[in-house]
Motif scaffolding. Structure first.
Motif, PDB file in Angstrom:
ATOM      1  N   GLU A  22       1.832  33.972  12.727  1.00 47.61           N
ATOM      2  CA  GLU A  22       0.407  33.641  12.822  1.00 47.61           C
ATOM      3  C   GLU A  22      -0.009  33.271  14.236  1.00 47.61           C
ATOM      4  OE1 GLU A  22      -1.899  34.037  10.592  1.00 47.61           O
ATOM      5  OE2 GLU A  22      -0.455  34.802   9.138  1.00 47.61           O
ATOM      6  N   TYR A  23       0.844  32.574  14.978  1.00 43.42           N
ATOM      7  CA  TYR A  23       0.531  32.232  16.364  1.00 43.42           C
ATOM      8  C   TYR A  23       0.391  33.493  17.205  1.00 43.42           C
ATOM      9  CZ  TYR A  23       1.645  27.334  15.396  1.00 43.42           C
ATOM     10  OH  TYR A  23       1.651  26.059  14.890  1.00 43.42           O
ATOM     11  N   LEU A  24       1.306  34.439  16.980  1.00 43.23           N
ATOM     12  CA  LEU A  24       1.264  35.680  17.740  1.00 43.23           C
ATOM     13  C   LEU A  24       0.041  36.508  17.372  1.00 43.23           C
ATOM     14  CD1 LEU A  24       2.684  37.379  19.835  1.00 43.23           C
ATOM     15  CD2 LEU A  24       4.095  38.383  18.018  1.00 43.23           C
ATOM     16  N   LYS A  25      -0.351  36.499  16.098  1.00 38.88           N
ATOM     17  CA  LYS A  25      -1.542  37.227  15.670  1.00 38.88           C
ATOM     18  C   LYS A  25      -2.781  36.702  16.387  1.00 38.88           C
ATOM     19  CE  LYS A  25      -2.242  38.333  11.380  1.00 38.88           C
ATOM     20  NZ  LYS A  25      -2.375  38.322   9.911  1.00 38.88           N
ATOM     21  N   GLN A  26      -2.899  35.377  16.495  1.00 33.09           N
ATOM     22  CA  GLN A  26      -4.041  34.792  17.182  1.00 33.09           C
ATOM     23  C   GLN A  26      -4.007  35.122  18.671  1.00 33.09           C
ATOM     24  OE1 GLN A  26      -6.717  33.152  15.749  1.00 33.09           O
ATOM     25  NE2 GLN A  26      -7.511  33.477  17.824  1.00 33.09           N
ATOM     26  N   PHE A  27      -2.794  35.117  19.230  1.00 34.14           N
ATOM     27  CA  PHE A  27      -2.611  35.441  20.641  1.00 34.14           C
ATOM     28  C   PHE A  27      -3.092  36.863  20.933  1.00 34.14           C
ATOM     29  CE2 PHE A  27       0.452  36.417  24.227  1.00 34.14           C
ATOM     30  CZ  PHE A  27      -0.181  35.605  25.150  1.00 34.14           C
ATOM     31  N   ASP A  83     -10.421  36.788  34.181  1.00 36.14           N
ATOM     32  CA  ASP A  83     -10.320  35.327  34.108  1.00 36.14           C
ATOM     33  C   ASP A  83      -9.999  34.880  32.682  1.00 36.14           C
ATOM     34  OD1 ASP A  83     -10.815  35.011  36.784  1.00 36.14           O
ATOM     35  OD2 ASP A  83     -12.977  34.665  36.540  1.00 36.14           O
ATOM     36  N   ASP A  84     -10.636  35.544  31.707  1.00 36.88           N
ATOM     37  CA  ASP A  84     -10.336  35.225  30.309  1.00 36.88           C
ATOM     38  C   ASP A  84      -8.861  35.479  30.002  1.00 36.88           C
ATOM     39  OD1 ASP A  84     -12.960  34.555  29.898  1.00 36.88           O
ATOM     40  OD2 ASP A  84     -13.504  36.454  28.923  1.00 36.88           O
ATOM     41  N   LEU A  85      -8.363  36.621  30.475  1.00 33.30           N
ATOM     42  CA  LEU A  85      -6.956  36.958  30.230  1.00 33.30           C
ATOM     43  C   LEU A  85      -6.019  35.952  30.896  1.00 33.30           C
ATOM     44  CD1 LEU A  85      -6.858  40.853  30.626  1.00 33.30           C
ATOM     45  CD2 LEU A  85      -6.367  39.543  28.559  1.00 33.30           C
ATOM     46  N   ASP A  86      -6.325  35.590  32.137  1.00 28.80           N
ATOM     47  CA  ASP A  86      -5.488  34.622  32.846  1.00 28.80           C
ATOM     48  C   ASP A  86      -5.442  33.296  32.108  1.00 28.80           C
ATOM     49  OD1 ASP A  86      -4.995  36.508  34.773  1.00 28.80           O
ATOM     50  OD2 ASP A  86      -6.509  35.754  36.181  1.00 28.80           O
ATOM     51  N   THR A  87      -6.594  32.885  31.578  1.00 23.90           N
ATOM     52  CA  THR A  87      -6.652  31.626  30.833  1.00 23.90           C
ATOM     53  C   THR A  87      -5.822  31.705  29.557  1.00 23.90           C
ATOM     54  OG1 THR A  87      -8.877  31.149  31.662  1.00 23.90           O
ATOM     55  CG2 THR A  87      -8.174  29.989  29.672  1.00 23.90           C
ATOM     56  N   ILE A  88      -5.950  32.814  28.828  1.00 30.11           N
ATOM     57  CA  ILE A  88      -5.214  32.984  27.570  1.00 30.11           C
ATOM     58  C   ILE A  88      -3.711  33.015  27.833  1.00 30.11           C
ATOM     59  CG2 ILE A  88      -4.757  34.586  25.667  1.00 30.11           C
ATOM     60  CD1 ILE A  88      -7.724  35.505  26.031  1.00 30.11           C
ATOM     61  N   LEU A  89      -3.302  33.801  28.811  1.00 28.84           N
ATOM     62  CA  LEU A  89      -1.879  33.931  29.109  1.00 28.84           C
ATOM     63  C   LEU A  89      -1.304  32.631  29.644  1.00 28.84           C
ATOM     64  CD1 LEU A  89      -1.906  37.471  30.764  1.00 28.84           C
ATOM     65  CD2 LEU A  89      -1.097  36.872  28.473  1.00 28.84           C
ATOM     66  N   GLY A  90      -2.099  31.912  30.434  1.00 31.94           N
ATOM     67  CA  GLY A  90      -1.636  30.634  30.960  1.00 31.94           C
ATOM     68  C   GLY A  90      -1.472  29.587  29.883  1.00 31.94           C
ATOM     69  N   ASN A  91      -2.408  29.543  28.954  1.00 30.12           N
ATOM     70  CA  ASN A  91      -2.350  28.557  27.876  1.00 30.12           C
ATOM     71  C   ASN A  91      -1.202  28.813  26.918  1.00 30.12           C
ATOM     72  OD1 ASN A  91      -4.602  27.262  28.862  1.00 30.12           O
ATOM     73  ND2 ASN A  91      -6.045  28.247  27.443  1.00 30.12           N
ATOM     74  N   ASP A  92      -0.808  30.080  26.746  1.00 32.84           N
ATOM     75  CA  ASP A  92       0.184  30.405  25.728  1.00 32.84           C
ATOM     76  C   ASP A  92       1.559  30.748  26.319  1.00 32.84           C
ATOM     77  OD1 ASP A  92      -0.982  30.671  22.831  1.00 32.84           O
ATOM     78  OD2 ASP A  92      -2.548  31.364  24.189  1.00 32.84           O
ATOM     79  N   GLU A  93       1.683  30.654  27.646  1.00 34.48           N
ATOM     80  CA  GLU A  93       2.948  31.021  28.265  1.00 34.48           C
ATOM     81  C   GLU A  93       4.099  30.179  27.736  1.00 34.48           C
ATOM     82  OE1 GLU A  93       4.952  31.450  32.703  1.00 34.48           O
ATOM     83  OE2 GLU A  93       2.869  30.800  32.474  1.00 34.48           O
ATOM     84  N   GLU A  94       3.886  28.870  27.628  1.00 38.48           N
ATOM     85  CA  GLU A  94       4.952  27.985  27.188  1.00 38.48           C
ATOM     86  C   GLU A  94       5.299  28.209  25.719  1.00 38.48           C
ATOM     87  OE1 GLU A  94       5.993  23.192  26.944  1.00 38.48           O
ATOM     88  OE2 GLU A  94       4.186  23.891  27.961  1.00 38.48           O
ATOM     89  N   ARG A  95       4.295  28.454  24.901  1.00 36.86           N
ATOM     90  CA  ARG A  95       4.522  28.621  23.463  1.00 36.86           C
ATOM     91  C   ARG A  95       5.455  29.787  23.178  1.00 36.86           C
ATOM     92  NH1 ARG A  95      -0.643  29.893  19.934  1.00 36.86           N
ATOM     93  NH2 ARG A  95      -1.139  27.756  20.548  1.00 36.86           N
TER      94      ARG A  95
END
Length: 214
Positions: A183-188, A199-211
């Protein structure tokens, strides 16, 4: 990903009855045959004769696939049932059957390397399998299966967008979360698909990099 189709995206030509999709398909098929023939020509090592228990093929084939350079030797398969070897000359049939059985074993939930639904699967983030070189052996198995004469089963369980990506044509099919179980990956994936800017992509990738690297 997350952006519109590139300028090289196949499209239907204005002239009826013609399309670049069709031409691309023919070109891809010819390229695929050329690659398989090139791999076959490089199989110049000594022939390997592998005896495999029909009820459990993994103990024999996985160690072989993990061996360095095993893809450079032609493979001849002999099946064993209830301890008795089956008499057969491997003209392609036994090898194709071996890889068909192996790929079905890879789909077993107990192995934990693939998950999915609707008849398609995606690889899992299984560090134990990575460290044990299971995915490397799996990839080699796909290639060797396609090199059997005339050709083996391959792995017909990946969704179209994965096949396109592996073939270097990621634009051919849009990435979809339809077959994703996590489910986390589906939302990602949904967030990436809906991104409107870099900028949207950078924000998304930055927020989910650790997860997704845990």
């Amino acid at each position: 990903m997350g952006q519109g189709p590139s300028a090289s995206t196949p499209r239907v030509d204005a002239k009826p009855g013609t399309s670049r999709v069709r031409k691309e398909s023919v070109h891809t098929t010819d390229s695929f045959k050329a690659v398989i023939n090139h791999i076959r020509q490089r199989q110049t090592g000594r022939k390997t004769i592998l005896t495999v228990d029909r009820d459990d093929v993994k103990p024999a084939i996985l160690p072989y696939l993990k061996k360095r350079g095993s893809e450079s030797s032609p493979l001849e398969v002999t099946f064993r049932t209830d301890g008795v070897e089956e008499r057969a000359i491997d003209l392609g049939g036994p090898s194709r059957e071996l890889f068909t059985l192996l790929f079905k074993d890879f789909l077993e939930p107990s192995l934990g390397v693939f998950e999915g639904k609707g008849g398609f699967v995606l690889p899992t983030n299984n560090k134990k399998a990575v460290n044990a070189h299971i995915f490397h052996a799996f990839g080699k198995a796909i290639v060797l299966s396609l090199c059997t004469d005339p050709h083996g089963p391959g792995f017909p369980y990946f969704p179209p967008f994965i096949v396109s990506y592996l073939a270097g044509q990621e634009y051919a099919h849009e990435m979809s979360s339809l077959f994703v179980v996590n489910e986390y990956l589906k939302q990602f994936i949904s967030d990436i698909t809906e991104a409107q800017s870099q900028d949207d992509l950078d924000t998304i990738l930055g927020n989910d990099e650790e997860r997704f690297t845990d």
